[in-house]
Design a protein around this motif. Structure first.
Motif, PDB file in Angstrom:
ATOM      1  N   HIS A 368       0.876  -1.172   0.000  1.00 45.84           N
ATOM      2  CA  HIS A 368       0.000   0.000   0.000  1.00 45.84           C
ATOM      3  C   HIS A 368       0.916   1.224   0.000  1.00 45.84           C
ATOM      4  O   HIS A 368       2.153   1.078   0.017  1.00 45.84           O
ATOM      5  N   LYS A 405      -1.717  -1.016  -3.777  1.00 39.58           N
ATOM      6  CA  LYS A 405      -3.097  -1.108  -3.290  1.00 39.58           C
ATOM      7  C   LYS A 405      -3.674   0.265  -3.017  1.00 39.58           C
ATOM      8  O   LYS A 405      -2.946   1.221  -2.817  1.00 39.58           O
ATOM      9  N   GLY A 406      -4.981   0.336  -2.990  1.00 40.35           N
ATOM     10  CA  GLY A 406      -5.673   1.583  -2.687  1.00 40.35           C
ATOM     11  C   GLY A 406      -7.098   1.476  -3.169  1.00 40.35           C
ATOM     12  O   GLY A 406      -7.558   0.379  -3.511  1.00 40.35           O
ATOM     13  N   SER A 407      -7.795   2.602  -3.233  1.00 36.56           N
ATOM     14  CA  SER A 407      -9.198   2.552  -3.648  1.00 36.56           C
ATOM     15  C   SER A 407      -9.317   2.061  -5.091  1.00 36.56           C
ATOM     16  O   SER A 407     -10.258   1.359  -5.433  1.00 36.56           O
ATOM     17  N   THR A 409      -6.572  -0.040  -7.630  1.00 35.94           N
ATOM     18  CA  THR A 409      -5.276  -0.714  -7.501  1.00 35.94           C
ATOM     19  C   THR A 409      -4.542  -0.626  -8.830  1.00 35.94           C
ATOM     20  O   THR A 409      -5.144  -0.821  -9.886  1.00 35.94           O
ATOM     21  N   THR A 425     -14.466  -2.103  -3.475  1.00 34.44           N
ATOM     22  CA  THR A 425     -15.477  -1.314  -2.791  1.00 34.44           C
ATOM     23  C   THR A 425     -14.823  -0.731  -1.540  1.00 34.44           C
ATOM     24  O   THR A 425     -13.931  -1.367  -0.964  1.00 34.44           O
ATOM     25  N   PRO A 426     -15.277   0.459  -1.115  1.00 33.50           N
ATOM     26  CA  PRO A 426     -14.667   1.031   0.097  1.00 33.50           C
ATOM     27  C   PRO A 426     -14.804   0.129   1.322  1.00 33.50           C
ATOM     28  O   PRO A 426     -14.056   0.271   2.277  1.00 33.50           O
ATOM     29  N   LEU A 428     -13.710  -2.631   1.527  1.00 30.71           N
ATOM     30  CA  LEU A 428     -12.430  -3.359   1.612  1.00 30.71           C
ATOM     31  C   LEU A 428     -11.433  -2.681   2.530  1.00 30.71           C
ATOM     32  O   LEU A 428     -10.430  -3.290   2.921  1.00 30.71           O
ATOM     33  N   ALA A 429     -11.687  -1.413   2.838  1.00 31.49           N
ATOM     34  CA  ALA A 429     -10.762  -0.680   3.697  1.00 31.49           C
ATOM     35  C   ALA A 429     -10.947  -1.149   5.132  1.00 31.49           C
ATOM     36  O   ALA A 429     -11.524  -0.469   5.975  1.00 31.49           O
ATOM     37  N   GLY A 431      -8.969  -4.031   8.177  1.00 36.78           N
ATOM     38  CA  GLY A 431      -7.741  -4.773   8.447  1.00 36.78           C
ATOM     39  C   GLY A 431      -7.777  -6.197   7.923  1.00 36.78           C
ATOM     40  O   GLY A 431      -8.778  -6.900   8.080  1.00 36.78           O
ATOM     41  N   GLY A 432      -6.703  -6.610   7.293  1.00 33.85           N
ATOM     42  CA  GLY A 432      -6.548  -8.008   6.897  1.00 33.85           C
ATOM     43  C   GLY A 432      -6.925  -8.349   5.467  1.00 33.85           C
ATOM     44  O   GLY A 432      -6.588  -9.419   4.968  1.00 33.85           O
ATOM     45  N   THR A 433      -7.625  -7.432   4.784  1.00 29.09           N
ATOM     46  CA  THR A 433      -8.026  -7.769   3.401  1.00 29.09           C
ATOM     47  C   THR A 433      -6.803  -7.873   2.480  1.00 29.09           C
ATOM     48  O   THR A 433      -6.815  -8.648   1.519  1.00 29.09           O
ATOM     49  N   GLY A 434      -5.767  -7.120   2.799  1.00 28.51           N
ATOM     50  CA  GLY A 434      -4.542  -7.201   1.997  1.00 28.51           C
ATOM     51  C   GLY A 434      -3.880  -8.572   2.148  1.00 28.51           C
ATOM     52  O   GLY A 434      -3.286  -9.088   1.197  1.00 28.51           O
ATOM     53  N   ASP A 435      -3.987  -9.165   3.334  1.00 30.81           N
ATOM     54  CA  ASP A 435      -3.413 -10.503   3.538  1.00 30.81           C
ATOM     55  C   ASP A 435      -4.123 -11.532   2.661  1.00 30.81           C
ATOM     56  O   ASP A 435      -3.499 -12.431   2.099  1.00 30.81           O
ATOM     57  N   LEU A 437      -5.520 -10.883  -0.174  1.00 31.38           N
ATOM     58  CA  LEU A 437      -5.055 -10.614  -1.542  1.00 31.38           C
ATOM     59  C   LEU A 437      -3.730 -11.325  -1.822  1.00 31.38           C
ATOM     60  O   LEU A 437      -3.527 -11.884  -2.906  1.00 31.38           O
ATOM     61  N   HIS A 462     -10.465 -10.161  -6.030  1.00 36.53           N
ATOM     62  CA  HIS A 462     -10.518  -9.687  -4.633  1.00 36.53           C
ATOM     63  C   HIS A 462     -11.593  -8.604  -4.513  1.00 36.53           C
ATOM     64  O   HIS A 462     -12.427  -8.638  -3.599  1.00 36.53           O
TER      65      HIS A 462
HETATM   66  N1  LIG Z   1     -11.343   2.871  -0.264  1.00 36.96           N
HETATM   67  C1  LIG Z   1     -11.083   1.685  -0.811  1.00 36.96           C
HETATM   68  N2  LIG Z   1     -11.803   1.242  -1.860  1.00 36.96           N
HETATM   69  C2  LIG Z   1     -11.543   0.039  -2.412  1.00 36.96           C
HETATM   70  N3  LIG Z   1     -10.568  -0.801  -1.970  1.00 36.96           N
HETATM   71  C3  LIG Z   1      -9.814  -0.417  -0.933  1.00 36.96           C
HETATM   72  C4  LIG Z   1     -10.020   0.841  -0.301  1.00 36.96           C
HETATM   73  N4  LIG Z   1      -9.116   0.961   0.679  1.00 36.96           N
HETATM   74  C5  LIG Z   1      -8.378  -0.172   0.681  1.00 36.96           C
HETATM   75  N5  LIG Z   1      -8.786  -1.004  -0.301  1.00 36.96           N
HETATM   76  C6  LIG Z   1      -8.234  -2.336  -0.618  1.00 36.96           C
HETATM   77  O1  LIG Z   1      -8.224  -3.090   0.593  1.00 36.96           O
HETATM   78  C7  LIG Z   1      -7.024  -3.843   0.716  1.00 36.96           C
HETATM   79  C8  LIG Z   1      -6.279  -3.377   1.982  1.00 36.96           C
HETATM   80  O2  LIG Z   1      -5.032  -3.961   2.038  1.00 36.96           O
HETATM   81  P1  LIG Z   1      -3.925  -3.518   3.093  1.00 36.96           P
HETATM   82  O3  LIG Z   1      -3.790  -2.043   3.100  1.00 36.96           O
HETATM   83  O4  LIG Z   1      -2.716  -4.331   2.843  1.00 36.96           O
HETATM   84  O5  LIG Z   1      -4.600  -3.925   4.477  1.00 36.96           O
HETATM   85  P2  LIG Z   1      -4.127  -5.000   5.561  1.00 36.96           P
HETATM   86  O6  LIG Z   1      -2.664  -4.786   5.746  1.00 36.96           O
HETATM   87  O7  LIG Z   1      -4.924  -4.676   6.776  1.00 36.96           O
HETATM   88  O8  LIG Z   1      -4.442  -6.343   5.010  1.00 36.96           O
HETATM   89  C9  LIG Z   1      -6.263  -3.610  -0.575  1.00 36.96           C
HETATM   90  O9  LIG Z   1      -6.579  -4.622  -1.492  1.00 36.96           O
HETATM   91  C10 LIG Z   1      -6.790  -2.263  -1.066  1.00 36.96           C
HETATM   92  O10 LIG Z   1      -6.672  -2.108  -2.456  1.00 36.96           O
END
Ligand SMILES: Nc1ncnc2c1ncn2[C@@H]1O[C@H](COP(=O)(O)OP(=O)(O)O)[C@@H](O)[C@H]1O
Ligand SMILES: NC(=O)C1=CN([C@@H]2O[C@H](COP(=O)(O)OP(=O)(O)OC[C@H]3O[C@@H](n4cnc5c(N)ncnc54)[C@H](O)[C@@H]3O)[C@@H](O)[C@H]2O)[C@@H](O)CC1
Ligand SMILES: [K+]
Length: 498
Positions: A368, A405-407, A409, A425-426, A428-429, A431-435, A437, A462
């Motif tokens: 991220h 990663k971000g809103s 990607t 989708t927001p 996804l923001a 904790g843990g969704t990145g893991d 992925l 994802h």
């Molecule tokens: N506003 C958002 N809209 C869509 N996807 C989001 C948004 N914010 C975060 N994400 C997605 O959620 C996931 C968050 O991952 P990460 O930041 O590594 O979190 P963590 O470390 O808690 O797993 C990523 O896949 C990112 O692209």
């Protein structure tokens, strides 16, 4: 694959196309398409175009011209159209067309203009398009700010004013549109945040540009593109041929990341998942995912991955910590001659020792903005503001495939167009969704996809899975908050839609 272009690429293609057409043809095509979309939106919201109130924010260039011509078409259908003339000059033919159709024009004064924005059914943003540069000057900035507060439908012409069309950067106030009607081809900013979020839904109006377009700068895969890339088992498949992914994640302090990453890999369809870590994460992974083959690592002696068994790709990093033991583990994984995905704590380890990324087999990193900040030594805010520039720079400087990663990607690899994934989708923001992925992408790497394709497919599914999870699987119902494990559990349903 939807394809996006820089303003220079668009202008070159437009010149080539215009050379064979009578003057003004393209603007008429653009305005006609724009008016059709506006009429459809007004009919959807209010049942009719006739009598609806339309405010046209008019800048000094051709973007204002498009908006005025579209306003004229709506006025001819009975809409009450008022153009706020905000520029030092105004597109003359467009202005004449609007007046001839019965539209009104007013010079910008703050009170009247903001009133017209607030009272409209539809606001058309024709302040600046691909000719824009830098932060909006006054009075455009005041008008752009007002679009955030109006109950009206806001439709941006070509790109939301205040968004840099070539980069997606936003340097000051910018229009926040519900719909952007873009002409000829998508502009890069429409796929890259923070610009993409400002654009809302994007509608492309064909003005005949396609044969003149060069290689795109940015591409956004559609469901069908991803479906065509995804590894699928055949009659000859067995668990080894489908691809074994090895995950080195978690620690006695951070156990959840291990369960989530393993879950992403299991649900994304790895032939087999091998998992190696200290005792506690291993215990929890076994409890949640009995199909995973686990190994407890003895980190007191020299690290060897031999005991874990053969894999076709590794995932290293989530929750593994950043101390000397994590460093030794990352070194051992990155020494392997198969593709490696580095995420989370693994990225902190390589940020302190970038030489670890110098390897022959492919490497995919999934930072991220904060993690990329440590890798590049650039402040996080700067990366968030200029995401396209930095994802490309990371790929070039580090010589790896980068998924930022971000809103939305972004995925960059030197010599390839940047891929933008907008399925998320927001919700996804969290904790843990990145893991999760990391596990999905690891499974796809092990299944034989390149880092570029594995990253694109993983981010795409994802995002889809998050939407499925947020809906609870009931079409038409509202959305609810999701937990990271819900995303892993929703993967099969998301994959079935592809
Ligand atoms: N506003 C958002 N809209 C869509 N996807 C989001 C948004 N914010 C975060 N994400 C997605 O959620 C996931 C968050 O991952 P990460 O930041 O590594 O979190 P963590 O470390 O808690 O797993 C990523 O896949 C990112 O692209
Ligand atoms: N070139 C073509 O063939 C076509 C162009 N079209 C339209 O033309 C647009 C481009 O038109 P232009 O090249 O005239 O440029 P724009 O209308 O996008 O903007 C240029 C004007 O905005 C002003 N401006 C730039 N940055 C500003 C800022 N930060 N604050 C305030 N003012 C600013 C400039 O001084 C200039 O007057 C496209 O976006 C599209 O809407 C369409 O009609 C389709 C065909
Ligand atoms: K605009």
């Amino acid at each position: 694959m939807r394809t996006a272009y820089s303003p220079d690429q668009i202008r070159t293609a437009e010149s080539a196309l215009m050379a064979g057409l009578p003057a003004g043809t393209l603007m008429q095509r653009a305005a006609a398409g724009l008016a059709v979309v506006c009429a459809r939106l007004l009919t959807g919201a209010h049942g009719r175009v006739y009598g609806s109130r339309v405010t046209v924010l008019t800048g000094s260039g051709d973007n204002g011209g498009d908006a005025l011509y579209a306003g004229a078409r709506l006025a001819r259908r009975g809409a009450r159209v008022v153009a706020v003339l905000a520029g030092s000059r105004t597109h003359e033919a467009g202005l004449a067309a609007l007046r001839a159709a019965g539209g009104r024009t007013v010079a910008f004064t703050e009170e009247e203009s903001l009133g017209l924005v607030g009272d409209a059914d539809l606001v058309l943003d024709g302040l600046v398009g691909i000719g824009g540069g830098g932060a909006l000057r006054e009075p455009y900035a005041t008008l752009a700010k007002a679009t955030a507060d109006t109950p009206a439908l806001v439709v941006a012409v070509d790109v939301p004013s205040g968004v840099d069309s070539g980069t997606g950067c936003v340097e000051g106030p910018a229009v926040k549109a519900h719909v952007t009607v873009t002409f000829g081809a998508y502009k890069t900013a429409l796929f890259v945040d923070p610009g993409a979020t400002r654009a809302g839904m994007v509608e492309l109006v064909d003005i005949g540009l396609r044969p003149h377009l060069p290689e795109p700068e940015v591409v956004a895969p559609a469901d069908g593109d991803v479906a065509a890339l995804l590894p699928r088992p055949s009659a000859e498949s067995d668990k080894y041929r489908r691809g074994v992914v090895g995950i080195v994640a978690g620690s006695d302090t951070y156990t959840g990341a291990a369960v989530l990453s393993a879950g992403g890999a299991v649900r994304a369809g790895a032939g087999m998942v091998r998992f190696a870590s200290s005792a506690e994460p291993v215990r929890l992974v076994r409890a949640r995912w009995p199909e995973v083959v686990t190994t407890i690592l003895d980190t007191t002696s020299e690290v060897s991955l031999d005991a874990i068994g053969r894999v076709q790709a590794w995932v290293v990093g989530p929750g593994m910590g950043t101390g000397p033991e994590a460093h030794a583990l990352a070194r051992a994984v990155l020494a392997a001659d198969v593709p490696v995905l580095v995420d989370a704590d693994g990225l902190s380890v390589v940020a302190a020792d970038r030489a670890l990324l110098r390897r022959k087999a492919p490497t995919l990193i999934t930072p991220h903005a904060g993690e990329l900040s440590r890798l590049l030594g650039v402040p996080r805010e700067r990366i968030e503001a200029r995401r396209l520039e930095h994802v490309r720079r990371a790929a070039d400087e580090l010589g790896v495939t980068v998924l930022l990663k971000g809103s939305t990607t972004l995925i960059a690899e030197t010599g390839r167009p940047v891929r933008a994934i907008t399925t998320g989708t927001p919700w996804l923001a969290t904790g843990g969704t990145g893991d999760v992925l990391s596990g999905i992408a690891g499974a796809f790497l092990a299944g034989g996809l390149s880092g570029y394709d594995a990253a694109s497919c993983a981010a795409h599914v994802h995002g889809l899975a998050a939407r499925v999870a947020a809906r609870g699987g009931v079409p038409g119902s509202g959305e609810a908050p999701i937990a990271a494990l819900d995303v892993a559990d929703a993967l099969p349903e998301a994959l079935r839609t592809l």
